[in-house]
Design an enzyme around this catalytic site. Structure first.
Site, mmCIF file in Angstrom:
data_model
loop_
_atom_site.group_PDB
_atom_site.id
_atom_site.type_symbol
_atom_site.label_atom_id
_atom_site.label_comp_id
_atom_site.label_asym_id
_atom_site.label_seq_id
_atom_site.Cartn_x
_atom_site.Cartn_y
_atom_site.Cartn_z
ATOM 1 N N ASN A 133 2.171 53.302 52.325
ATOM 2 C CA ASN A 133 1.905 51.771 52.627
ATOM 3 C C ASN A 133 0.568 51.275 52.590
ATOM 4 O OD1 ASN A 133 4.911 52.121 52.698
ATOM 5 N ND2 ASN A 133 4.432 53.305 54.554
ATOM 6 N N HIS A 165 -5.473 62.327 51.017
ATOM 7 C CA HIS A 165 -4.611 62.041 49.912
ATOM 8 C C HIS A 165 -4.147 60.413 50.152
ATOM 9 C CE1 HIS A 165 -1.741 62.849 46.375
ATOM 10 N NE2 HIS A 165 -0.812 61.946 47.190
ATOM 11 N N GLU A 166 -3.564 60.301 51.472
ATOM 12 C CA GLU A 166 -2.729 58.979 51.484
ATOM 13 C C GLU A 166 -3.910 57.761 51.501
ATOM 14 O OE1 GLU A 166 0.219 58.764 50.993
ATOM 15 O OE2 GLU A 166 0.560 61.090 51.070
ATOM 16 N N HIS A 169 -5.052 56.714 48.244
ATOM 17 C CA HIS A 169 -4.209 55.646 47.581
ATOM 18 C C HIS A 169 -4.425 54.291 48.013
ATOM 19 C CE1 HIS A 169 -1.148 57.920 45.296
ATOM 20 N NE2 HIS A 169 -0.887 58.729 46.641
ATOM 21 N N GLU A 188 -0.856 59.319 41.743
ATOM 22 C CA GLU A 188 -0.691 60.580 42.367
ATOM 23 C C GLU A 188 -1.458 61.679 41.681
ATOM 24 O OE1 GLU A 188 0.725 60.746 45.059
ATOM 25 O OE2 GLU A 188 2.235 59.232 44.802
#
Length: 718
Positions: A133, A165-166, A169, A188
């Site tokens: 988010n 990783h997050e 994003h 991804e």
């Protein structure tokens, strides 16, 4: 469910979120609070600043009794890690990772993080490891929190990777979003690639790219070797199909082909292509072709043409190298490609004639010279010096397997034994041999004999690959007359490295040496070394004194060789423990026993109030891989299937975890049972996983039928 919306990634909007909550609780959302005012006695209204223009799936709000630790980046972004009361100090490692990671991405993408704050929230129960988010990233506690006394080096590494990783994003996915779920891999696959790039910069001692080859890359090769795989870009026509593509193809194959492309383009052109793509499509949506166009503009290379079949077609090639003609001075070699299948049945039934544009790298062992070229055809002939020992796919950058003709493989055996090849290349040869044996292109006995070249191996990733290969054989051969002879072979392989490393950590241990110690002792104990088992049992008498890096090893060995007293002790420890990581270790140990009555108690415990909803499917899935518990677990899953469907069946990506391990069976009876059961019991969102499990199960049946007798003869002679 939260608000009426067109809930599709191409629809973006600015969100203004206000929450009315009890006054003693805290609220976190995508942006910082603009206003907090009294709403009514006992309640307050929290109004947040407008979000950037973004997709609905990124909106988030979290309400709870929370505390946090905070720091700022060099650019002034406030970074916070939120926890339930009493755990905020466990967020300091993650906080440091996040600050450094944001600063790295700001430089690498040349686009500043667009929000004034980044909140990371540790949730006690959460279906995924984490969710990106925008500005309010949610995590499982086990993927964010560190206890310096109980957290292992492996878990710290995992936490760093998940954070990297997050946070990637925030650019790949949030700033630029896929047009539709067909292009999920743009989110991804790239986040799975960037997590390694960032972690390598932050923690070079992790040697993370080597572990990528051992972990992500290998997982992608396994899944994509099935006839029931899917392309990276897969048509999604119904919401139930979305959860199924959150798999190793989208994540691991996606990141692997990106790594291959990055090696082909070179570091600078790859980075500049990403920058162009992100800047051009900021706050908008994109598809795969837009990324290829950016790379083409920067590099001048035909990226779309080269990459087309890698993303639009399922599977990957097997590159075969054979001697066509040989003289005293020169070899004429034929290099060819065909689609690789892990199942003999799929291979023989295949009508797939896909030709991939393969970036081939051929390394001469002696001189370490690497020649690179594209293989755009089904086959090609080239020449080499007769004395050359050639390793194809140098550094394992290409997403393909390699098969060497017998004489060429024999030439490489000495290079492996003398470690004239690097760890990644030594790993690659072993990995491909195990795969070729499973599909029937190489006798399994040839692989077992080749393992003798690894007697003096000392690198973690190579041993991890060997452990995985032997683990597949362990499940296959359990119950056969020569099973104990197989265990002795495995034990003899692992004992020298286990003895060399010992139980005692050394002040100058590298990160990978710490990982290898745990792996080597675990394997030696699993395959029955009496001294290792005795030491683990002694250490388990005082669990609090076991070093964090050895707890999983000690627990596993103590459980496997334990009885009712040890089982009661694990239950007691689990119920008292508060650190999620340690609870996971203890729960996993409960599935390692060999006594079926104790294993039944363990399985029943997984559905009790003491196991979080997020953890039960994961632990039950691991119990399939205990030879003594596989049949018991299958019966347990069948008995409770309506419960599992009700609890995990709606878009939570959990049901496939209970189905995929069925591939570890290897007999016709279970093949029929699985087909019959799921014919009458729907598995929503898991249909592809079921087909993959059945294909893997059939492959094991054929493997044992084909090579079982010769393996028995081999163990009889040895």
């Amino acid at each position: 469910r939260a608000f009426p919306s067109f809930d599709e990634p191409a629809h973006k909007a600015v969100f203004e979120i206000s929450l009315v909550i009890p006054e003693h609780l805290a609220a976190v959302s995508n942006t910082i609070p603009a206003e907090i005012i009294e709403h009514a006695p006992g309640y307050k209204l929290v109004r947040f600043e407008p979000t950037p223009k973004m997709s609905t799936y990124l909106a988030a709000f979290i309400v709870g009794d929370l505390e946090y630790v905070e720091a700022k980046t060099k650019d002034g972004v406030a970074v916070r890690v939120h926890t339930v009361p009493g755990k905020k100090q466990q967020g300091k490692f993650a906080l440091n990772c996040a600050v450094r990671c944001l600063e790295f991405y700001n430089r690498y993408f040349d686009i500043p993080y667009p929000l004034p704050s980044l909140d990371m929230i540790a949730l006690p129960d959460f279906s995924s490891a984490a969710m990106e988010n925008w500005g309010a990233v949610t995590y499982r506690e086990s993927a964010l929190l560190v206890d310096e006394d109980k957290t292992s080096a492996a878990t710290k590494e995992w936490i760093a990777i998940v954070i990297a990783h997050e946070l990637s994003h925030q650019w790949f996915g949030n700033l630029v979003t896929m047009e539709w779920w067909t292009h999920l891999w743009l989110n991804e696959g790239f986040a799975s690639y960037m997590e390694n790039l960032a972690t390598d910069k932050l923690f070079p001692e992790y040697r993370i790219w080597e572990q990528f080859v051992s972990d992500r890359f290998a997982a992608a090769l396994r899944l994509d070797a099935l006839n029931t795989t899917h392309p990276i870009e897969v048509e999604v026509r119904h919401p139930d199909e979305i959860s199924e593509i959150f798999d190793e193809v989208s994540y691991s194959k996606g990141s692997s082909v990106i790594r291959m492309l990055a090696a082909y383009l070179g570091e600078k052109d790859f980075r500049d292509g990403l920058r162009l793509y992100l800047k051009k499509h900021s706050y908008a949506n994109a598809s795969t072709i837009h990324l290829w166009q950016a790379f083409e503009k920067i590099s001048g290379k035909p990226v779309a043409k080269i990459m087309r079949n890698w993303t639009s077609k399922p599977g990957y090639p097997l590159v075969s190298l054979d001697i066509k003609k040989e003289t005293a001075k020169e070899l004429e070699l034929k290099i060819s490609q065909q689609r690789f299948y892990s199942s003999e049945a799929s291979r023989k039934a295949s009508r797939d004639h896909t030709i991939w544009q393969i970036p081939i790298s051929a390394m001469t062992v002696a001189k370490k010279e690497v020649n690179q070229y594209l293989l755009p055809d089904a086959q090609k002939v080239f020449k080499a010096y007769a004395a050359d020992r050639l390793k194809i796919n140098a550094n394992e950058t290409g997403f393909y397997r390699v098969s060497y003709g017998g004489a060429l493989l024999a030439k490489l055996s000495g290079a492996v034994a003398k470690k004239q090849l690097g760890p990644i290349d030594r790993l690659g040869i072993a990995r491909d041999l195990f795969a070729l044996a499973k599909t029937g292109l190489v006798p399994t006995v040839t692989v077992l004999q080749f393992l003798e070249n690894y007697r003096n191996e000392d690198d973690y990733i190579v041993w991890a690959e060997i452990a995985g290969g032997l683990g597949s054989l362990d499940a296959l051969l359990f119950g056969r007359p020569y099973y104990e002879e197989f265990r002795k072979l495995a034990r003899d392989l692992f004992m020298p490295i286990a003895l060399k490393l010992g139980w005692q950590a050394k002040p100058r241990d590298s990160h990978t040496a710490i990982l290898l110690r745990s792996l080597a002792l675990s394997q030696a104990g699993y395959y029955g070394d009496a001294e290792v088992i005795k030491q683990a049992q002694t250490m388990f008498q005082n669990p609090q004194r076991i070093p964090a890096d050895l707890r999983g090893t000690v627990y596993g060995i103590a459980a496997r060789n334990g009885g009712p007293a040890e089982h009661r002790k694990f239950i007691s420890l689990h119920q008292k423990e508060t650190l999620h990581e340690e609870r996971n270790r203890l729960a996993a140990a409960l599935t390692r026993f060999t006594d079926k009555s104790l294993l039944q108690k363990s399985l029943d415990y997984m559905l009790s109030k003491h196991i979080r909803a997020q953890d039960a499917p994961l632990v039950i899935a691991t119990s399939y891989y205990n030879n003594h518990c596989r049949e018991l677990t299958w019966k347990f899953v069948q008995k409770h299937w309506p419960y599992f469907v009700k609890r995990y069946g709606e878009g939570l990506k959990m049901l496939p975890r209970l189905i995929k391990p069925l591939e570890s069976f290897h007999d016709k009876a279970h093949f029929g049972q699985v087909k019959k059961f799921f014919k009458n019991h729907p598995a929503p969102g898991s249909e592809r996983t079921l087909r993959q499990a059945l294909e893997g199960l059939e492959a094991n049946m054929l493997w044992l039928k084909r090579d079982g007798k010769t393996m028995g003869e081999f163990f009889g002679r040895n």
